[in-house]
Design an enzyme around this catalytic site. Structure first.
Site, PDB file in Angstrom:
ATOM      1  N   LYS A 102       0.824  -1.216   0.000  1.00  0.00           N
ATOM      2  CA  LYS A 102       0.000   0.000   0.000  1.00  0.00           C
ATOM      3  C   LYS A 102       0.861   1.271   0.000  1.00  0.00           C
ATOM      4  CE  LYS A 102      -4.011  -2.164   2.275  1.00  0.00           C
ATOM      5  NZ  LYS A 102      -4.967  -2.028   3.406  1.00  0.00           N
ATOM      6  N   THR A 133      -5.500  -6.659  10.843  1.00  0.00           N
ATOM      7  CA  THR A 133      -5.749  -5.382  10.157  1.00  0.00           C
ATOM      8  C   THR A 133      -5.151  -4.215  10.935  1.00  0.00           C
ATOM      9  OG1 THR A 133      -7.835  -6.317   9.359  1.00  0.00           O
ATOM     10  CG2 THR A 133      -7.571  -3.920   9.199  1.00  0.00           C
ATOM     11  N   GLU A 178      -9.758 -10.221  -7.512  1.00  0.00           N
ATOM     12  CA  GLU A 178      -8.780  -9.148  -7.301  1.00  0.00           C
ATOM     13  C   GLU A 178      -7.596  -9.283  -8.257  1.00  0.00           C
ATOM     14  OE1 GLU A 178      -9.911  -8.659  -2.537  1.00  0.00           O
ATOM     15  OE2 GLU A 178      -7.902  -9.331  -3.106  1.00  0.00           O
TER      16      GLU A 178
HETATM   17  O1  CDP Z   1      -7.238  -5.566   4.927  1.00  0.00           O
HETATM   18  P1  CDP Z   1      -8.059  -6.442   5.853  1.00  0.00           P
HETATM   19  O2  CDP Z   1      -8.773  -7.560   5.116  1.00  0.00           O
HETATM   20  O3  CDP Z   1      -7.248  -6.933   7.020  1.00  0.00           O
HETATM   21  O4  CDP Z   1      -9.177  -5.495   6.509  1.00  0.00           O
HETATM   22  P2  CDP Z   1     -10.630  -5.073   5.966  1.00  0.00           P
HETATM   23  O5  CDP Z   1     -11.570  -5.143   7.120  1.00  0.00           O
HETATM   24  O6  CDP Z   1     -10.976  -5.837   4.722  1.00  0.00           O
HETATM   25  O7  CDP Z   1     -10.460  -3.536   5.608  1.00  0.00           O
HETATM   26  C1  CDP Z   1      -9.856  -3.123   4.398  1.00  0.00           C
HETATM   27  C2  CDP Z   1      -8.904  -1.993   4.696  1.00  0.00           C
HETATM   28  O8  CDP Z   1      -9.648  -0.858   5.169  1.00  0.00           O
HETATM   29  C3  CDP Z   1      -7.889  -2.259   5.800  1.00  0.00           C
HETATM   30  O9  CDP Z   1      -6.772  -3.017   5.375  1.00  0.00           O
HETATM   31  C4  CDP Z   1      -7.515  -0.835   6.205  1.00  0.00           C
HETATM   32  O10 CDP Z   1      -6.599  -0.250   5.283  1.00  0.00           O
HETATM   33  C5  CDP Z   1      -8.854  -0.118   6.093  1.00  0.00           C
HETATM   34  N1  CDP Z   1      -9.569  -0.026   7.377  1.00  0.00           N
HETATM   35  C6  CDP Z   1      -9.658   1.196   8.040  1.00  0.00           C
HETATM   36  O11 CDP Z   1      -9.119   2.198   7.539  1.00  0.00           O
HETATM   37  N2  CDP Z   1     -10.318   1.296   9.245  1.00  0.00           N
HETATM   38  C7  CDP Z   1     -10.897   0.200   9.791  1.00  0.00           C
HETATM   39  N3  CDP Z   1     -11.542   0.319  10.954  1.00  0.00           N
HETATM   40  C8  CDP Z   1     -10.844  -1.036   9.136  1.00  0.00           C
HETATM   41  C9  CDP Z   1     -10.170  -1.128   7.939  1.00  0.00           C
END
Ligand code: CDP
Ligand code: MG
Length: 139
Positions: free
Chosen positions: A10, A92, A127
């Site tokens: 990223k 995350t 994706e």
């Molecule tokens: O990337 P991952 O699958 O771990 O998390 P997601 O729940 O699919 O969320 C996608 C992306 O959104 C995350 O990797 C973060 O960059 C962002 N995010 C955020 O900014 N704030 C949150 N509370 C949760 C996710």
């Protein structure tokens, strides 16, 4: 063909100069790079990629962040690729990520968390097709 996952290094991690170390970490864990490029997403493209999160409160910020600078998407092949890669990158929220995971090592915040990993084989397929044509894959 072995299973694969789709990752994106990223904008925060690219800007911080961590691309080389992160790719080394991934390859050392047994993943094979099948496709890779350096590119910048438009806000429209970032919005499309994260369309599934369109109703979430963090969506607009996430789209702005993901289009704020260059990213490095890659297709990574390995047995059990999706689950093993999620383990390799960690939670995350980097504050909750296990020691030694890519997010623990390189992420700055829950939003600027260094790296993406697909959450299922079906999404890995979608994706990978979002970023790469069949012609961009190598063996
Ligand atoms: O990337 P991952 O699958 O771990 O998390 P997601 O729940 O699919 O969320 C996608 C992306 O959104 C995350 O990797 C973060 O960059 C962002 N995010 C955020 O900014 N704030 C949150 N509370 C949760 C996710
Ligand atoms: Mg996700």
């Amino acid at each position: 063909m072995k299973p694969y996952t789709l990752t994106i290094i990223k904008p925060d991690a690219v800007a911080a100069g961590h691309v080389g170390k992160i790719i080394d970490h991934i390859v050392s864990a047994g993943f094979k790079v099948r496709a890779m490029k350096l590119m910048r997403l438009t806000p429209e493209q970032a919005g499309m990629f994260y369309y599934i999160h369109r109703e979430r409160p963090f969506y607009n910020d996430l789209v702005r962040y993901m289009s704020s600078g260059p990213v490095v998407p890659m297709v990574l092949e390995k047995d059990n690729a999706v689950a093993d890669f999620r383990t390799l990158i960690g939670a995350t929220d980097p504050a909750k990520a296990a020691e030694g995971t890519i997010r623990k090592l390189y992420a700055q915040s829950i939003e600027a968390n260094a790296i993406h990993g697909s959450d299922s084989d079906d999404n890995a397929k979608l994706e990978a097709a979002f970023f790469f044509s069949a012609l961009e894959w190598v063996d």
